[in-house]
Design a protein around this motif. Structure first.
Motif, short mmCIF file in Angstrom:
data_model
loop_
_atom_site.label_atom_id
_atom_site.label_comp_id
_atom_site.label_asym_id
_atom_site.label_seq_id
_atom_site.Cartn_x
_atom_site.Cartn_y
_atom_site.Cartn_z
N GLU A 70 -38.99 -40.48 21.12
CA GLU A 70 -38.78 -39.52 20.03
C GLU A 70 -40.13 -39.14 19.40
O GLU A 70 -40.39 -37.96 19.12
CB GLU A 70 -37.84 -40.12 18.98
CG GLU A 70 -37.41 -39.11 17.93
CD GLU A 70 -36.40 -39.70 16.93
OE1 GLU A 70 -35.56 -40.55 17.35
OE2 GLU A 70 -36.48 -39.34 15.75
N VAL A 71 -40.98 -40.13 19.19
CA VAL A 71 -42.31 -39.86 18.62
C VAL A 71 -43.12 -38.98 19.59
O VAL A 71 -43.73 -37.99 19.20
CB VAL A 71 -43.06 -41.16 18.30
CG1 VAL A 71 -44.47 -40.87 17.80
CG2 VAL A 71 -42.29 -41.99 17.27
N GLY A 72 -43.09 -39.35 20.87
CA GLY A 72 -43.83 -38.59 21.86
C GLY A 72 -43.41 -37.13 21.91
O GLY A 72 -44.24 -36.22 21.97
N ASN A 73 -42.10 -36.90 21.86
CA ASN A 73 -41.60 -35.53 21.95
C ASN A 73 -41.77 -34.74 20.66
O ASN A 73 -41.63 -33.53 20.65
CB ASN A 73 -40.14 -35.53 22.39
CG ASN A 73 -40.01 -35.72 23.90
OD1 ASN A 73 -40.90 -35.32 24.66
ND2 ASN A 73 -38.93 -36.35 24.33
N PHE A 127 -44.73 -34.85 18.99
CA PHE A 127 -46.11 -34.36 19.07
C PHE A 127 -46.35 -33.50 20.32
O PHE A 127 -47.22 -32.64 20.32
CB PHE A 127 -47.09 -35.53 19.07
CG PHE A 127 -47.09 -36.32 17.79
CD1 PHE A 127 -47.21 -35.69 16.56
CD2 PHE A 127 -47.00 -37.71 17.81
CE1 PHE A 127 -47.24 -36.43 15.38
CE2 PHE A 127 -47.03 -38.45 16.64
CZ PHE A 127 -47.14 -37.81 15.42
N GLY A 128 -45.66 -33.81 21.39
CA GLY A 128 -45.92 -33.09 22.64
C GLY A 128 -44.72 -33.25 23.56
O GLY A 128 -43.58 -33.12 23.12
N HIS A 129 -45.00 -33.51 24.85
CA HIS A 129 -43.93 -33.64 25.82
C HIS A 129 -44.12 -34.93 26.61
O HIS A 129 -45.18 -35.14 27.21
CB HIS A 129 -43.93 -32.44 26.78
CG HIS A 129 -43.82 -31.14 26.05
ND1 HIS A 129 -42.63 -30.65 25.58
CD2 HIS A 129 -44.77 -30.24 25.67
CE1 HIS A 129 -42.84 -29.50 24.95
NE2 HIS A 129 -44.13 -29.23 24.99
N LYS A 172 -51.75 -34.37 27.27
CA LYS A 172 -52.69 -34.06 26.19
C LYS A 172 -52.46 -32.70 25.56
O LYS A 172 -52.64 -32.51 24.36
CB LYS A 172 -54.12 -34.02 26.77
CG LYS A 172 -54.81 -35.31 26.89
CD LYS A 172 -56.19 -35.02 27.47
CE LYS A 172 -57.05 -36.23 27.46
NZ LYS A 172 -58.37 -35.93 28.03
N ASP A 173 -52.12 -31.72 26.42
CA ASP A 173 -52.14 -30.34 25.93
C ASP A 173 -51.13 -30.08 24.82
O ASP A 173 -51.42 -29.36 23.87
CB ASP A 173 -51.98 -29.35 27.09
CG ASP A 173 -50.75 -29.62 27.95
OD1 ASP A 173 -50.01 -30.57 27.67
OD2 ASP A 173 -50.55 -28.86 28.91
N GLY A 174 -49.96 -30.70 24.93
CA GLY A 174 -48.93 -30.49 23.91
C GLY A 174 -49.40 -30.97 22.54
O GLY A 174 -49.14 -30.33 21.52
N ASP A 201 -48.96 -18.36 21.72
CA ASP A 201 -47.85 -17.57 21.20
C ASP A 201 -47.44 -18.19 19.87
O ASP A 201 -48.21 -18.95 19.28
CB ASP A 201 -46.69 -17.45 22.21
CG ASP A 201 -45.98 -18.77 22.48
OD1 ASP A 201 -46.27 -19.78 21.80
OD2 ASP A 201 -45.12 -18.80 23.38
N ARG A 202 -46.26 -17.88 19.39
CA ARG A 202 -45.90 -18.34 18.06
C ARG A 202 -45.86 -19.87 17.97
O ARG A 202 -46.25 -20.46 16.97
CB ARG A 202 -44.52 -17.77 17.70
CG ARG A 202 -44.31 -17.60 16.21
CD ARG A 202 -42.86 -17.28 15.94
NE ARG A 202 -41.99 -18.25 16.62
CZ ARG A 202 -40.67 -18.14 16.70
NH1 ARG A 202 -40.06 -17.10 16.18
NH2 ARG A 202 -39.95 -19.06 17.32
N ASP A 203 -45.39 -20.52 19.05
CA ASP A 203 -45.14 -21.95 18.97
C ASP A 203 -46.18 -22.81 19.68
O ASP A 203 -46.10 -24.04 19.63
CB ASP A 203 -43.77 -22.27 19.61
CG ASP A 203 -42.67 -21.47 18.94
OD1 ASP A 203 -42.69 -21.39 17.70
OD2 ASP A 203 -41.82 -20.92 19.66
N ALA A 204 -47.10 -22.20 20.39
CA ALA A 204 -48.04 -23.00 21.18
C ALA A 204 -49.43 -22.38 21.15
O ALA A 204 -49.58 -21.16 20.98
CB ALA A 204 -47.55 -23.12 22.62
N ASP A 205 -50.43 -23.20 21.28
CA ASP A 205 -51.81 -22.73 21.35
C ASP A 205 -52.53 -23.69 22.30
O ASP A 205 -52.96 -24.77 21.91
CB ASP A 205 -52.43 -22.75 19.95
CG ASP A 205 -53.73 -21.97 19.92
OD1 ASP A 205 -54.37 -21.80 20.98
OD2 ASP A 205 -54.12 -21.52 18.82
#
Lengths: 374, 374
Positions: B157-160, B162-164, B357-359, A256-260
């Motif tokens: 903060e760095v982790g969030n 780039f991802g979750h 990884k996915d984020g 979607d707009r924010d995720a792939d």
């Protein structure tokens, strides 16, 4: 009382128990699993022994038995003790290996008569009730919890009691209801065939909680199917199809707009003994199959055969969630779907969240340990 | 200008591009991937077409080409259009399949001369800098970020960004420093051989961030090893050993007062084309091997051979983290360890967290998409 016997045989240690059970332990395996305080940290159980430091020609040179404990003197001068029960529990015979498998019961529509089920107040009050609920959840791959207060965000509180809620691009929880301009078909009123959630994630969500807040729209019945049973049906009916779905990976994607998001995984995932370990099935987010050309037509025949098995009425548990009920699904086993509903004649509002598997299994293990110690 | 050509051959659609590339598309595959608004949701790209609704005998009955787009009329009366570039990108030839693999460069000690590296202020300021950093991280399986303020909790903060960040029984982040009565050997001053973190979790952490807050104790150098390269070395040197580690699963376990975690996974994990997909190696938390007896000695020979490859100096990147530096590791590829340090002569304090990884892959994909659109 007959006692445990042990002898050295071809560099292995052979053990026999009074009931006739026997097992052999290779020297390297036994030495590597020495539990003494220099080989394993007494506090946390982590291995201190570097497996590479064991000599290539390690061999038992002397054995002694005392109170069913096996005492081994090794060719590297080390001495180890192993409890007889530990040896029995960790034996490498087919029988012992099979006993170590976690308990699993395949199910179909008939499970409606005896749902794995718990009560939220009871679970919070009684460790036994919580353990029993989690054990049943583990055996069947899903569970229903009654009397969870139908309030906003409550699903996260339940998730964090059993394990740890996973935050994704959908947030800590998501609302499943019909909305205008949905980014996902889940957020419409259409019927959804049974599926596993988000196979386009790496890692895929392990456990899904779905908490019913409102449910007076006509339709919207939930459908659950045991994917492990459907996979076994396929294995018995068409072994080549089963093996193709177990070997070849399928890509899944959501954008979607924010995720792939995208990930590749087999539709039927096996462990190293060929036991079904996970199902990944989601026709909506399946990306174009990326396989060698000659595999494509056979793969589609296998996939469609499996999809038909997932749709057999005798495999379907149908239930209508009422406000305050919460469904907990092992996402890669218990596939879920729903009937269409009419959003003009009432509301249907669920809140969902994802929890990692390990936290839930850990909680069950700790509760069972406490029980055993009590 | 030469144009794309297409013809029906044995129920498949054969396409030829002007540069000589050719590909065949099976009817079921092509029909299932129809991108029209009734087959795919125009907004979110999800498949609306039920794959089971495609007739068994689906076949293309007529083809037309316009501006390199392929127009197909099907035996079920449906009409589909496929862009020529889309067909080329999704072709099922070995060449096209290979081009779709994500870029990966194996490395050894020499990577010290050209580290994948970014600057925190720059990453925050410039989407190009962030995308370039993440692309290099993806190619090598690790990256170093400079100038991350050495303050408590900054790693989250760095982790969030780039991802979750994934919350576990260790919390949202954990402190790596020498403490009394540690529950984990990481929280001592001893040397740690290279390993992947927490293979006893299901799912295993995908990405680890380690942020250096203090580092003036003598020793404590970080060691990184490309597990994918070591696996390839094993494959070339001893194929049978490689295959044994790729097939047989090993159990890992961690247990303390509040948690009891265990998971099974192969030491070397392959994808469906035999490409190394993940490494799971942690001698401290490896549980007793649960394998058929006759596999045990060969498995140990393979495991020890692999462990030796992981310890070859030419495979090791050594670096001393300074306060404000942050190491980002693809946990199942870039193994990490450390030299012992002396906690009596100074401090060594890292904070770590896990990110799925996915984020991170999603963020790179979205940044690359924005770039392509710009």
């Amino acid at each position: 009382m007959a006692t445990v016997r042990a002898m050295i045989q071809n560099g292995r240690v052979a053990v026999a128990w009074p009931d006739g059970r026997r097992a052999e332990f290779p020297a390297i395996w036994l030495r590597d699993n020495c539990a003494c305080a220099t080989c394993r940290h007494p506090g946390n159980g982590q291995r201190l022994l570097d497996t590479l430091d064991i000599p290539d020609d390690i061999a038992p040179v002397d054995l002694e038995l005392a109170d069913s404990d096996l005492h081994v003197i090794w060719s590297d001068m080390h001495e180890s003790r192993y409890a007889g029960t530990w040896l029995r529990d960790h034996a490498l015979t087919p029988e012992a290996r099979n006993e170590r498998r976690s308990r699993r019961t395949l199910w179909g529509a008939e499970i409606a008569n005896d749902l794995p089920r718990g009560d939220w107040a009871e679970i919070r009050r009684s460790p036994e009730a919580e353990r029993d609920y989690l054990a049943r959840y583990g055996e069947f791959g899903f569970g229903l919890i009654d009397n969870v207060p139908a309030k906003n965000g409550m699903v996260v509180e339940v998730g964090n009691r059993f394990g740890h809620v996973r935050v994704t691009n959908y947030g800590a929880y998501f609302d499943v209801r019909s909305v205008p301009d949905p980014t996902n078909l889940a957020y419409t009123a259409v019927a959804l065939g049974v599926h596993t959630d988000n196979p386009y994630r790496d890692p895929e969500p392990g456990v899904q909680l779905l908490h019913c807040l409102e449910s007076d729209a006509p339709g919207g019945e939930s459908i659950l199917v045991d994917g492990f049973r459907a996979a076994e049906d396929l294995r018995h009916g068409d072994r080549a199809a089963f093996e193709l779905l177990a070997h070849r990976h399928l890509s899944f994607r959501f954008s979607d707009r924010d995720a792939d998001l995208s990930a590749r995984t087999p539709v039927i995932q096996l462990d190293d003994d060929g036991v079904v370990a996970a199902i990944h099935f989601n026709n909506r987010s399946a990306a174009p199959l990326d396989a060698p050309l000659e595999e494509v037509e056979p793969w589609y025949r296998a996939y469609r055969r499996f999809a038909r098995l997932l749709r057999r009425p005798e495999n379907e548990l149908r239930l209508r969630l009422a406000p305050g009920q919460l469904l907990m699904l092992q996402n890669d086993r218990a596939l879920h779907g729903r009937e269409a509903f009419d959003p003009n004649l009432g509301r249907r509002h669920l809140q969902g969240c994802y929890v990692d598997k390990d936290g839930i299994a850990s909680r069950l293990a700790v509760l069972s340990r406490d029980e055993a110690a009590a």
